[in-house]
Design a protein around this motif. Sequence first.
Motif, PDB file in Angstrom:
ATOM      1  N   GLU A 174      -7.025   9.718  -0.994  1.00  0.00           N
ATOM      2  CA  GLU A 174      -5.643   9.613  -0.526  1.00  0.00           C
ATOM      3  C   GLU A 174      -5.398   8.200  -0.004  1.00  0.00           C
ATOM      4  O   GLU A 174      -5.220   7.977   1.193  1.00  0.00           O
ATOM      5  N   GLY A 175      -5.405   7.258  -0.939  1.00  0.00           N
ATOM      6  CA  GLY A 175      -5.220   5.867  -0.570  1.00  0.00           C
ATOM      7  C   GLY A 175      -4.780   5.051  -1.766  1.00  0.00           C
ATOM      8  O   GLY A 175      -5.052   5.398  -2.922  1.00  0.00           O
ATOM      9  N   ASN A 176      -4.078   3.970  -1.508  1.00  0.00           N
ATOM     10  CA  ASN A 176      -3.643   3.058  -2.555  1.00  0.00           C
ATOM     11  C   ASN A 176      -4.857   2.446  -3.256  1.00  0.00           C
ATOM     12  O   ASN A 176      -5.888   2.193  -2.631  1.00  0.00           O
ATOM     13  N   HIS A 189      -0.164   6.263  -3.211  1.00  0.00           N
ATOM     14  CA  HIS A 189      -1.031   6.702  -2.113  1.00  0.00           C
ATOM     15  C   HIS A 189      -2.197   7.564  -2.576  1.00  0.00           C
ATOM     16  O   HIS A 189      -2.863   8.190  -1.749  1.00  0.00           O
ATOM     17  N   SER A 231       0.547   2.956   6.719  1.00  0.00           N
ATOM     18  CA  SER A 231       1.833   3.662   6.703  1.00  0.00           C
ATOM     19  C   SER A 231       2.505   3.698   8.072  1.00  0.00           C
ATOM     20  O   SER A 231       3.641   4.165   8.197  1.00  0.00           O
ATOM     21  N   LEU A 277      -6.649  -0.475  -1.622  1.00  0.00           N
ATOM     22  CA  LEU A 277      -7.509  -0.152  -0.486  1.00  0.00           C
ATOM     23  C   LEU A 277      -8.868   0.337  -0.972  1.00  0.00           C
ATOM     24  O   LEU A 277      -9.897   0.045  -0.349  1.00  0.00           O
ATOM     25  N   GLU A 296      -8.934   6.549   3.395  1.00  0.00           N
ATOM     26  CA  GLU A 296      -7.825   7.375   3.867  1.00  0.00           C
ATOM     27  C   GLU A 296      -7.403   6.988   5.279  1.00  0.00           C
ATOM     28  O   GLU A 296      -6.214   7.043   5.625  1.00  0.00           O
ATOM     29  N   GLN A 306      -5.194   4.000   4.700  1.00  0.00           N
ATOM     30  CA  GLN A 306      -3.879   4.366   4.170  1.00  0.00           C
ATOM     31  C   GLN A 306      -2.982   4.903   5.278  1.00  0.00           C
ATOM     32  O   GLN A 306      -1.800   4.567   5.345  1.00  0.00           O
ATOM     33  N   TYR A 341       0.806  -1.213   0.000  1.00  0.00           N
ATOM     34  CA  TYR A 341       0.000   0.000   0.000  1.00  0.00           C
ATOM     35  C   TYR A 341       0.848   1.276   0.000  1.00  0.00           C
ATOM     36  O   TYR A 341       0.302   2.360  -0.205  1.00  0.00           O
ATOM     37  N   THR A 342       2.149   1.155   0.235  1.00  0.00           N
ATOM     38  CA  THR A 342       2.961   2.348   0.477  1.00  0.00           C
ATOM     39  C   THR A 342       4.228   2.454  -0.363  1.00  0.00           C
ATOM     40  O   THR A 342       4.799   3.531  -0.465  1.00  0.00           O
TER      41      THR A 342
END
Length: 434
Positions: A210-212, A354, A402, A215, A395, A398, A45-46
């Motif tokens: 604001e997320g992969n 992200h 992280s 997700l 979000e 995410q 995811y990051t």
Amino acid sequence: MLAPAINLSPAPSTTGAGIAGEKLAEISDLLERRRAGFSLESPFYTDPDLFAVDMRAIFGEHWIYAASVAEVPEPGDYVTVEYGPYSLVVLRNDDAGVNVLHNVCRHRGARVLTEPTGTTGNLVCGYHSWTYSPEGELIHASAPGEIDFDKECYALKRAHGKIVAGLIFICLADEPPTDFDETAKIFEPYLAPHELSTAKVAYQQNIVEEGNWKLVMENNRECYHCDGHPELACSLFPTWGLTDETVPKHLEDVWERNQDAQASLEYRCRRYGLPYEVVEELDTRVAGIRISRESLDGDGESFSPDGHRLSKKLLGDLPDFRLGRCSMHLQPNSWFHFLGDHVITFGAFPINEHQTLVRTTWLVADDAVEGVDYDLDKLTHTWKQTNLQDKAFVELCQQGASSPVYEPGPYMKSEYQVEAFINWYVQRMQEHVA
């Protein structure tokens, strides 16, 4: 009404070039040790390098939902579709198909078309006026004193495109996966009565979450969180994904109401000859799918506070408004709701590791008149709110993924479709990395 443009400039790391063998071996190890029934480890995811491999292995090799034909109804109409490092022009051609062209000028790489939607004859690059036909051939590139060169060698690069039941799919691979045609045979009979080719766009919304991208898809594939969707819960039974054994005490009455509504819906579908059965092959085929026709609460017609229709015009040749929703999930980036009075399409387009663009498009019958047959605010209200709520959920995830203390957690039984999505993803990544 199409949404305004959003800046989708990817981070430099998303080009997918130069991933070292050592890094690929690390990704291979992460895939190999993935624990069944649990979420993925944090790098999925990051990590920008892992995202670059996602772009090549998933979005560079498989069929991706791009748009509906309602967005490009006439020859010359186009939309630009962007994800990761790619920018594509999807252009309706004279043969009722689509040309899919990489939006990269063959002179010095400038974007050829810079608007998200429009109508064009020839495609003219705004930098040095290199001009291409709708098929991508270079037809003009001259300057005083220049030596002639072979224009045939400098056509826009093409990708594959196809239209199925009014939906447009694209694939960047030289040789696209062949089982998509078999998947299309599954969903075409469900969609055909809605006649998307005669629908029009009522509204389109672009949201950057604001997320992969994974997700975003995981969030979509379960209703464990649906208590957080009060507007949607008015019409969508929050028991979606549950069984007799997994229904919580506080939803038992809702579960019984859902069962009765589903039985009534299936009776009407049999009477009208509409398919409704669940087909679920999310991780057992390359072009993974889940499709079914499912009841809605209240009047059972649409996503409104009382389940009543939101447009007075039926789509296609449907015989009845009270047909619930035909729900379809396609791997890797799309989901859909086909109702008697309108259709909603959702496409997830990764920007970087992200950020993800979620594009939602509401379609209505071509002869439906805004303000007469439907109220645009009412038509879009439920899913506008639901999208904002989902954005917040994604979000939160995410941010958690992280954190140095994050570790994969177990999926609940009702989240089995999330597990299927992750299984599908891991299989495709392993095939690529190997």
